[in-house]
Design an enzyme around this catalytic site. Structure first.
Site, mmCIF file in Angstrom:
data_model
loop_
_atom_site.group_PDB
_atom_site.id
_atom_site.type_symbol
_atom_site.label_atom_id
_atom_site.label_comp_id
_atom_site.label_asym_id
_atom_site.label_seq_id
_atom_site.Cartn_x
_atom_site.Cartn_y
_atom_site.Cartn_z
ATOM 1 N N ARG A 102 25.396 21.851 45.379
ATOM 2 C CA ARG A 102 24.530 20.665 45.450
ATOM 3 C C ARG A 102 25.269 19.379 45.838
ATOM 4 O O ARG A 102 26.431 19.189 45.468
ATOM 5 C CB ARG A 102 23.854 20.432 44.092
ATOM 6 C CG ARG A 102 22.851 21.512 43.764
ATOM 7 C CD ARG A 102 22.292 21.385 42.365
ATOM 8 N NE ARG A 102 21.288 22.419 42.139
ATOM 9 C CZ ARG A 102 21.574 23.690 41.848
ATOM 10 N NH1 ARG A 102 22.821 24.083 41.709
ATOM 11 N NH2 ARG A 102 20.599 24.565 41.696
ATOM 12 N N HIS A 156 22.979 23.980 49.152
ATOM 13 C CA HIS A 156 23.408 24.987 50.127
ATOM 14 C C HIS A 156 23.099 24.612 51.580
ATOM 15 O O HIS A 156 22.606 25.435 52.369
ATOM 16 C CB HIS A 156 22.788 26.344 49.790
ATOM 17 C CG HIS A 156 23.266 26.949 48.489
ATOM 18 N ND1 HIS A 156 24.493 26.671 47.941
ATOM 19 C CD2 HIS A 156 22.669 27.827 47.629
ATOM 20 C CE1 HIS A 156 24.636 27.350 46.800
ATOM 21 N NE2 HIS A 156 23.547 28.039 46.583
ATOM 22 N N HIS A 158 27.563 34.176 49.358
ATOM 23 C CA HIS A 158 26.655 34.139 48.200
ATOM 24 C C HIS A 158 26.135 35.522 47.805
ATOM 25 O O HIS A 158 24.946 35.685 47.515
ATOM 26 C CB HIS A 158 25.497 33.193 48.523
ATOM 27 C CG HIS A 158 24.841 32.554 47.349
ATOM 28 N ND1 HIS A 158 24.223 33.273 46.350
ATOM 29 C CD2 HIS A 158 24.706 31.256 47.009
ATOM 30 C CE1 HIS A 158 23.725 32.435 45.461
ATOM 31 N NE2 HIS A 158 24.009 31.208 45.829
ATOM 32 N N ASP A 213 25.505 28.637 35.412
ATOM 33 C CA ASP A 213 25.325 28.138 36.781
ATOM 34 C C ASP A 213 26.306 26.976 36.934
ATOM 35 O O ASP A 213 25.913 25.838 37.134
ATOM 36 C CB ASP A 213 23.871 27.697 36.997
ATOM 37 C CG ASP A 213 23.546 27.524 38.476
ATOM 38 O OD1 ASP A 213 24.481 27.603 39.297
ATOM 39 O OD2 ASP A 213 22.375 27.296 38.798
ATOM 40 N N GLU A 222 30.929 32.370 43.528
ATOM 41 C CA GLU A 222 31.046 31.723 44.835
ATOM 42 C C GLU A 222 32.288 30.841 44.844
ATOM 43 O O GLU A 222 32.322 29.803 44.180
ATOM 44 C CB GLU A 222 29.799 30.869 45.102
ATOM 45 C CG GLU A 222 28.510 31.633 45.043
ATOM 46 C CD GLU A 222 27.360 30.772 44.525
ATOM 47 O OE1 GLU A 222 27.009 29.774 45.185
ATOM 48 O OE2 GLU A 222 26.827 31.081 43.447
HETATM 49 C C1 BGC Z 1 23.306 27.793 42.553
HETATM 50 C C2 BGC Z 1 22.059 28.098 41.745
HETATM 51 C C3 BGC Z 1 21.017 28.583 42.689
HETATM 52 C C4 BGC Z 1 21.554 29.808 43.375
HETATM 53 C C5 BGC Z 1 20.591 30.420 44.335
HETATM 54 C C6 BGC Z 1 23.749 29.051 43.208
HETATM 55 O O1 BGC Z 1 24.880 28.799 43.986
HETATM 56 O O2 BGC Z 1 24.309 27.240 41.772
HETATM 57 O O3 BGC Z 1 21.602 26.953 41.048
HETATM 58 O O4 BGC Z 1 19.826 28.874 41.999
HETATM 59 O O5 BGC Z 1 22.728 29.493 44.062
HETATM 60 O O6 BGC Z 1 19.995 29.510 45.092
#
Ligand code: BGC
Length: 389
Positions: free
Chosen positions: A116, A141, A215, A287, A352
């Site tokens: 983010r 992303h 991812h 997360d 990630e």
């Molecule tokens: C984020 C999550 C998100 C997920 C899928 C992760 O990298 O930190 O908050 O929901 O990706 O979108």
């Protein structure tokens, strides 16, 4: 269909490509030359009519990694369990249409900015850049059409000990609000030691910010085998970056000691996931970005995951300063995998490797600024083994 020439047989293709790939080592070890291969087959067409191919990297042990040109999405990683049985250990979909319409980033290449950016904006050299707010008030992303939705150019590589392919994408100046033309290359290599190596490179023609990652949602018991709560996770980090209610780091590098975030000794993912620590409530589970312990800027161990039923082990090494541990909290049984399985909350986890979220707005975090004349280089290796090897 084979990659080099659709008219030659798979066996012939394997001999030609395998000889180049394995070279003298195959002759010396007596390994059957040609075991490693890169194959290509049609996967479908995007809604706007672009043909998308599926590539399969196979190594001389028979392990394979499949990916599609759309989003560079890794659709399958087939690796052995302790008895040698191959299973796919990543979540995915059967159809391209599902990847296009409802993918929660399964297997995708993420850019320009992984995770983010707070308030969907940042300032660089005195200019403010506005991004798409696609996650509450924040940009997630790369925005509404990140690199996960681009069709990448793919070419097989033969000068490696395994099977490899280079993916390329040029992101235009101003795309998704980011400055500079960004030229990106990612190489996926499946080595003959059952390692998936991902090498990233990027250059720009104007100062910009970049944070690239991959991812995949893993389930080492096998895709569709249920929850990942019993997986034993170790993360090589004394600190993590706590977040606010919208999952933007506060800027603090907090100690994991005495919190559910302490994975320095292997712990089952599920052991503390229902903790009422406010940090866990914000993300509905894990997360969070971890600040990796490292002594230099080279490849170093980020995380290890062990799945007791299958005996599979995944060790992740990276040159990146952080890793986002996401426990699949937003999976809600609405998505269905390739063999008809419903994906429930915590049926997969992500690790990630990355720079920290919101770095463009946090001057104390390692910088994500890339300038003309510089080349971003980053490597992450996923090593797969078992408790029997
Ligand atoms: C984020 C999550 C998100 C997920 C899928 C992760 O990298 O930190 O908050 O929901 O990706 O979108």
């Amino acid at each position: 269909m084979t990659y080099i020439d659709p008219n030659i047989s798979r066996r012939w293709h394997r001999l030609v490509l395998g000889a180049a790939v394995l070279g003298i080592s195959a002759l010396l070890t007596g390994t059957s030359a040609g075991a490693a291969s890169v194959d290509k087959a049609p996967f479908g067409k995007t809604q706007d009519g672009k043909a998308v191919d599926l590539y399969t990297l196979t190594n001389d042990k028979g392990a394979s990694v499949k990916f599609i040109a759309y989003g560079g999405i890794i659709t399958a990683i087939n690796v052995p369990d302790r008895w040698g049985k191959l299973d796919n250990i990543v979540l995915g979909f059967k159809e391209l249409a599902d990847y296009e319409s409802k993918n929660p980033y399964f297997g995708a290449l993420i850019g320009r900015y992984g995770n983010r950016i707070g308030g969907a904006k940042f300032t660089l050299d005195g200019t403010q850049y506005q991004l798409a707010a696609n996650n509450g008030p924040n940009s997630l992303h790369g925005g509404s059409k990140g690199f996960d939705k681009a069709v990448w150019a793919v070419e097989p590589l033969t000068n490696v000990s395994g099977a490899a392919a280079r993916l390329s994408y040029t992101s235009k100046d101003g795309e998704e609000g980011y400055p500079g033309t960004l030229t990106v290359q990612v190489v996926y290599t499946l080595t003959n030691d059952n390692e998936l190596r991902i090498d990233y490179e990027a250059t720009t023609d104007k100062p910009t910010v970049v944070n690239l990652t991959s991812h995949s949602y893993f389930n080492l018991a096998g895709d569709g085998a249920g929850g990942i709560g019993d997986h034993i996770l170790t993360i090589n980090a004394d600190r993590y970056t706590p977040v606010d209610a919208t999952l933007i780091p506060t800027g603090e590098l907090a100690s994991v000691t005495g919190t559910p975030f302490d994975f320095r000794q292997g712990m089952p993912i599920g052991a503390r996931i229902r903790s009422n620590d406010p940090q866990m409530v914000y993300g509905r589970g894990y997360d969070h970005n971890y600040v990796l312990n490292r002594s230099d800027s080279g490849l170093s161990l980020a995380a290890r995951v062990y799945e007791p039923r299958s005996g599979r082990i995944m060790e992740i090494s990276t040159t990146e300063p952080g890793v986002q541990f996401y426990s699949g909290n937003f999976l809600d049984s609405t998505l269905v995998g390739p063999t008809g399985q419903q994906y429930r909350q915590t049926d997969g986890f992500c690790l990630e490797t990355q720079h920290f979220p919101d770095s463009p707005n946090k001057s104390s975090f390692p910088t994500t600024v890339l300038k003309p004349g510089e080349t971003l280089k980053s490597t992450t290796i996923h090593k797969f083994s078992t408790d029997a090897s």
